[in-house]
Design an enzyme around this catalytic site. Structure first.
Site, PDB file in Angstrom:
ATOM      1  N   CYS A   1      -4.767   8.291   9.668  1.00  0.00           N
ATOM      2  CA  CYS A   1      -5.074   7.596  10.921  1.00  0.00           C
ATOM      3  C   CYS A   1      -4.904   8.521  12.119  1.00  0.00           C
ATOM      4  O   CYS A   1      -4.041   9.396  12.118  1.00  0.00           O
ATOM      5  CB  CYS A   1      -4.124   6.414  11.098  1.00  0.00           C
ATOM      6  SG  CYS A   1      -4.653   4.919  10.288  1.00  0.00           S
TER       7      CYS A   1
ATOM      8  N   ARG B   1       1.279  14.065  13.688  1.00  0.00           N
ATOM      9  CA  ARG B   1       1.722  13.861  12.315  1.00  0.00           C
ATOM     10  C   ARG B   1       1.865  15.164  11.535  1.00  0.00           C
ATOM     11  O   ARG B   1       1.162  15.411  10.549  1.00  0.00           O
ATOM     12  CB  ARG B   1       0.800  12.889  11.589  1.00  0.00           C
ATOM     13  CG  ARG B   1       0.690  11.580  12.330  1.00  0.00           C
ATOM     14  CD  ARG B   1      -0.030  10.527  11.542  1.00  0.00           C
ATOM     15  NE  ARG B   1       0.844   9.884  10.577  1.00  0.00           N
ATOM     16  CZ  ARG B   1       0.474   8.835   9.846  1.00  0.00           C
ATOM     17  NH1 ARG B   1      -0.718   8.338   9.962  1.00  0.00           N
ATOM     18  NH2 ARG B   1       1.316   8.283   9.015  1.00  0.00           N
TER      19      ARG B   1
ATOM     20  N   LYS C   1       0.831  -1.213   0.000  1.00  0.00           N
ATOM     21  CA  LYS C   1       0.000   0.000   0.000  1.00  0.00           C
ATOM     22  C   LYS C   1       0.860   1.255   0.000  1.00  0.00           C
ATOM     23  O   LYS C   1       0.654   2.171  -0.802  1.00  0.00           O
ATOM     24  CB  LYS C   1      -0.914  -0.001   1.235  1.00  0.00           C
ATOM     25  CG  LYS C   1      -1.610   1.323   1.480  1.00  0.00           C
ATOM     26  CD  LYS C   1      -2.478   1.298   2.716  1.00  0.00           C
ATOM     27  CE  LYS C   1      -1.784   1.575   4.015  1.00  0.00           C
ATOM     28  NZ  LYS C   1      -1.455   2.974   4.307  1.00  0.00           N
ATOM     29  N   ASN C   2       1.820   1.318   0.911  1.00  0.00           N
ATOM     30  CA  ASN C   2       2.571   2.568   1.061  1.00  0.00           C
ATOM     31  C   ASN C   2       3.483   2.853  -0.130  1.00  0.00           C
ATOM     32  O   ASN C   2       3.735   4.014  -0.447  1.00  0.00           O
ATOM     33  CB  ASN C   2       3.375   2.559   2.374  1.00  0.00           C
ATOM     34  CG  ASN C   2       2.456   2.681   3.580  1.00  0.00           C
ATOM     35  OD1 ASN C   2       1.274   3.003   3.433  1.00  0.00           O
ATOM     36  ND2 ASN C   2       2.981   2.424   4.767  1.00  0.00           N
TER      37      ASN C   2
ATOM     38  N   ARG D   1      -9.116   0.466   4.463  1.00  0.00           N
ATOM     39  CA  ARG D   1      -8.119   1.387   3.907  1.00  0.00           C
ATOM     40  C   ARG D   1      -6.882   0.632   3.434  1.00  0.00           C
ATOM     41  O   ARG D   1      -6.241   1.045   2.483  1.00  0.00           O
ATOM     42  CB  ARG D   1      -7.672   2.396   4.982  1.00  0.00           C
ATOM     43  CG  ARG D   1      -8.633   3.518   5.244  1.00  0.00           C
ATOM     44  CD  ARG D   1      -7.969   4.542   6.150  1.00  0.00           C
ATOM     45  NE  ARG D   1      -6.607   4.770   5.709  1.00  0.00           N
ATOM     46  CZ  ARG D   1      -5.559   4.980   6.491  1.00  0.00           C
ATOM     47  NH1 ARG D   1      -5.720   5.026   7.781  1.00  0.00           N
ATOM     48  NH2 ARG D   1      -4.362   5.163   6.000  1.00  0.00           N
TER      49      ARG D   1
ATOM     50  N   ASP E   1       4.014  -0.081  12.153  1.00  0.00           N
ATOM     51  CA  ASP E   1       2.773  -0.570  11.544  1.00  0.00           C
ATOM     52  C   ASP E   1       2.456  -2.023  11.916  1.00  0.00           C
ATOM     53  O   ASP E   1       1.408  -2.545  11.519  1.00  0.00           O
ATOM     54  CB  ASP E   1       2.848  -0.438  10.016  1.00  0.00           C
ATOM     55  CG  ASP E   1       2.671   1.014   9.560  1.00  0.00           C
ATOM     56  OD1 ASP E   1       2.349   1.865  10.396  1.00  0.00           O
ATOM     57  OD2 ASP E   1       2.869   1.273   8.358  1.00  0.00           O
TER      58      ASP E   1
HETATM   59  C1  UD1 Z   1       4.691   6.365   6.675  1.00  0.00           C
HETATM   60  C2  UD1 Z   1       3.714   5.258   6.416  1.00  0.00           C
HETATM   61  C3  UD1 Z   1       3.090   4.784   7.722  1.00  0.00           C
HETATM   62  C4  UD1 Z   1       4.183   4.387   8.716  1.00  0.00           C
HETATM   63  C5  UD1 Z   1       5.190   5.518   8.878  1.00  0.00           C
HETATM   64  C6  UD1 Z   1       6.376   5.122   9.738  1.00  0.00           C
HETATM   65  C7  UD1 Z   1       2.897   5.870   4.215  1.00  0.00           C
HETATM   66  C8  UD1 Z   1       1.750   6.279   3.391  1.00  0.00           C
HETATM   67  N1  UD1 Z   1       2.670   5.758   5.533  1.00  0.00           N
HETATM   68  O1  UD1 Z   1       3.948   7.439   7.228  1.00  0.00           O
HETATM   69  O2  UD1 Z   1       2.265   3.653   7.426  1.00  0.00           O
HETATM   70  O3  UD1 Z   1       3.577   4.137   9.975  1.00  0.00           O
HETATM   71  O4  UD1 Z   1       5.701   5.898   7.589  1.00  0.00           O
HETATM   72  O5  UD1 Z   1       7.000   3.989   9.232  1.00  0.00           O
HETATM   73  O6  UD1 Z   1       3.961   5.596   3.703  1.00  0.00           O
HETATM   74  N2  UD1 Z   1       7.047  13.694  11.453  1.00  0.00           N
HETATM   75  C9  UD1 Z   1       7.287  14.989  11.794  1.00  0.00           C
HETATM   76  N3  UD1 Z   1       7.332  15.940  10.806  1.00  0.00           N
HETATM   77  C10 UD1 Z   1       7.154  15.619   9.490  1.00  0.00           C
HETATM   78  C11 UD1 Z   1       6.937  14.273   9.152  1.00  0.00           C
HETATM   79  C12 UD1 Z   1       6.889  13.323  10.155  1.00  0.00           C
HETATM   80  O7  UD1 Z   1       7.445  15.318  12.969  1.00  0.00           O
HETATM   81  O8  UD1 Z   1       7.205  16.508   8.632  1.00  0.00           O
HETATM   82  C13 UD1 Z   1       6.980  12.670  12.523  1.00  0.00           C
HETATM   83  C14 UD1 Z   1       5.604  12.001  12.578  1.00  0.00           C
HETATM   84  O9  UD1 Z   1       4.698  12.763  13.337  1.00  0.00           O
HETATM   85  C15 UD1 Z   1       5.935  10.683  13.219  1.00  0.00           C
HETATM   86  C16 UD1 Z   1       7.341  10.373  12.668  1.00  0.00           C
HETATM   87  O10 UD1 Z   1       7.855  11.615  12.193  1.00  0.00           O
HETATM   88  O11 UD1 Z   1       5.999  10.810  14.614  1.00  0.00           O
HETATM   89  C17 UD1 Z   1       7.347   9.357  11.554  1.00  0.00           C
HETATM   90  O12 UD1 Z   1       6.546   9.815  10.503  1.00  0.00           O
HETATM   91  P1  UD1 Z   1       6.847   9.467   8.984  1.00  0.00           P
HETATM   92  O13 UD1 Z   1       8.023   8.560   8.874  1.00  0.00           O
HETATM   93  O14 UD1 Z   1       6.874  10.726   8.215  1.00  0.00           O
HETATM   94  O15 UD1 Z   1       5.548   8.666   8.590  1.00  0.00           O
HETATM   95  P2  UD1 Z   1       4.603   8.880   7.349  1.00  0.00           P
HETATM   96  O16 UD1 Z   1       5.414   9.150   6.123  1.00  0.00           O
HETATM   97  O17 UD1 Z   1       3.503   9.801   7.690  1.00  0.00           O
END
Ligand code: UD1
Length: 444
Positions: free
Chosen positions: A139, A144, A45-46, A423, A331
């Site tokens: 979610c 986030r 999915k991701n 989802r 996850d």
């Molecule tokens: C992606 C995955 C999700 C998985 C996550 C971590 C997709 C669509 N989703 O989510 O399933 O759980 O990676 O492996 O690929 N953060 C910040 N600032 C930012 C971005 C992130 O503080 O600009 C923080 C987030 O709040 C979180 C952490 O970094 O605490 C990890 O987030 P991130 O790795 O960015 O996850 P996603 O890309 O949202």
């Protein structure tokens, strides 16, 4: 099969009738069945979501195969269509043509439901010099934020402001082209790495991302971009180097298997004390997961290049800390909590990636688990069995954990909140039923 043009109306993103309290569709599971057989793991999915956004980079045809059939994929399709991208789906193959982008603005009503749809900001900005994307939803597992995405785009020369809940990004001068630079990420965010990597693909000069995310989905996106002519090196390590090119070309690309779905089925075998075979997996993507299953008492055998067999044994507790890849994936934290709830002894689960991802604890406890939460830690005291109960899913992976708990529990479990499950798991019920799980979706 004939090609079908996708048409996802913007007002029908909820596929199941799950929001009404009166006739909400629920999943009934009768636990303690013995499972057997093999299950084919679907496309990730991701990866699919990021790669669909990445197709915006290319002005000619892109064919992507192994696309899972999921509500989130439907939502991403709607976003692309709203931007003017043409999509045709035939089975697991998605043909995308982003020649005519008619809008630089992603629609709020879909972005608010799918965090990954924010990922269109990088490709839109680098291709058109301007992008408007509402702050994302997804979610309910923490704040986030998108600050790392925004800072990365700013470092590449974009002007970025947030106005009325929308991120407005534009590139002034130089023909609206971003300019390569060195970017250090404070945290190896998957999404921020992907946003910056896609934006840098068409930027002028070289971009270096330091402390980049190493997740297999980041590598998959990089491979997809390279298959269109992008020049990306180092994906899968903490330093990714992107040499900007002027234009990308058509591609035919197949996405990787979903390691989270694979991990979920490995837990299904363990929790049902049943031997299962998973096909279409990449075992190297599951190293931390396999190591933990072995600690818990299961044997995992690699039978073929892309095939794993789980042979469960006596289950005992262990400690798990979620971390960026190659660490244990956040996850799969909820699914492993369901497993540890019925494993002998005490376990400590520490969630370090998201600050608010333990909502499933209360529901597991309603089924007889003995789990105590302190901050981002859960202390799980193994119990001999769980009891079926009505439970409420709160996010995607929590819903999978409740289904797994239902498979292990005595009696009937009724899982509500199926919009979360839909989802991210392709045909979960069909696949579980084929393995021998007694379950059905009912609308009272
Ligand atoms: C992606 C995955 C999700 C998985 C996550 C971590 C997709 C669509 N989703 O989510 O399933 O759980 O990676 O492996 O690929 N953060 C910040 N600032 C930012 C971005 C992130 O503080 O600009 C923080 C987030 O709040 C979180 C952490 O970094 O605490 C990890 O987030 P991130 O790795 O960015 O996850 P996603 O890309 O949202």
């Amino acid at each position: 099969m004939e090609d079908k043009a996708i048409n996802f109306p913007l007002n029908s993103t909820k596929t199941n009738n799950v929001n009404s309290t009166t006739n909400e569709t629920v999943l009934e599971i009768w636990g303690r069945a013995s499972l057997q057989g093999q299950v084919k793991i679907s496309g990730a999915k991701n990866s699919a979501l990021a790669i669909m956004a990445g197709a915006i980079l290319c002005p000619t045809d892109c064919r992507i195969s192994n696309i899972p059939s999921l509500v989130d994929i439907g939502r991403m399709s709607q976003i692309l269509q709203a931007l003017g991208v043409k999509l045709t789906r035939n089975g697991d193959i998605l043909d995308i043509n982003a020649r005519d982008i008619v809008s630089q603005e992603a629609p709020y009503d879909i972005v608010s439901q799918l965090r990954a749809s924010f990922f269109v900001i990088g490709p839109l900005l680098t291709r058109l010099g301007v992008a408007r994307v509402p702050l994302p939803g997804g979610c309910a597992i923490g704040a986030r934020p998108v600050d790392l995405h925004v800072r990365g785009l700013q470092a590449l020369g974009a002007d970025v402001m947030i106005e009325s809940g929308t991120v407005l990004a534009g590139v002034k001068g130089r023909g609206g082209r971003l300019k390569g630079t060195k970017i250090y990420l404070d945290y190896p965010s998957v999404g921020a790495t992907e946003t910056i990597m896609m934006a840098a693909t068409l930027a002028e000069g070289e971009t270096i991302i330091e402390n980049a995310a190493c997740e297999p989905e980041v590598v998959d996106l990089a491979n997809f971009c390279c298959s269109m002519g992008a020049k990306i090196k180092g994906a899968g390590t903490q330093t990714i180097t992107i040499a900007g090119v002027d234009r990308l070309h058509s591609t035919d690309y197949s996405i990787i298997p979903d390691r989270i779905e694979a991990g979920t089925f490995l837990v299904a075998g363990a929790i049902a004390n049943s031997e299962l075979v998973l096909t279409h997996v990449i075992p190297e993507h599951l190293s931390a997961v396999i190591a933990k299953l072995k600690e818990i008492g299961c044997q995992i055998r690699q039978e073929d290049l892309n095939c794993l067999r789980i042979i469960p044994g006596h289950l005992r507790g262990t400690n798990i800390e979620t971390l960026p890849f190659p660490g244990f994936p956040t996850d799969l934290q909820a699914q492993f909590m369901a497993l540890l709830a019925v494993s002998e002894g005490d376990s400590l689960i520490s969630e370090t990636v998201f600050e608010n991802r333990l909502h499933h604890v209360a529901e597991l406890n309603r089924m007889g688990a003995n789990i105590y939460v302190k901050g981002n830690h859960a202390i799980v005291r193994g119990v001999p069995f769980l009891s079926g109960a009505p439970v409420q899913a709160t996010d995607l992976r929590a819903s999978a954990a409740l289904v797994l708990a239902g498979i292990a529990a005595r009696g009937k479990t009724v899982v509500r909140g199926l919009q979360h499950l839909d989802r991210g798991y392709e045909n979960l019920e069909g696949k579980l039923r084929n393995l021998g799980v007694n379950l059905q979706r009912v609308t009272p």
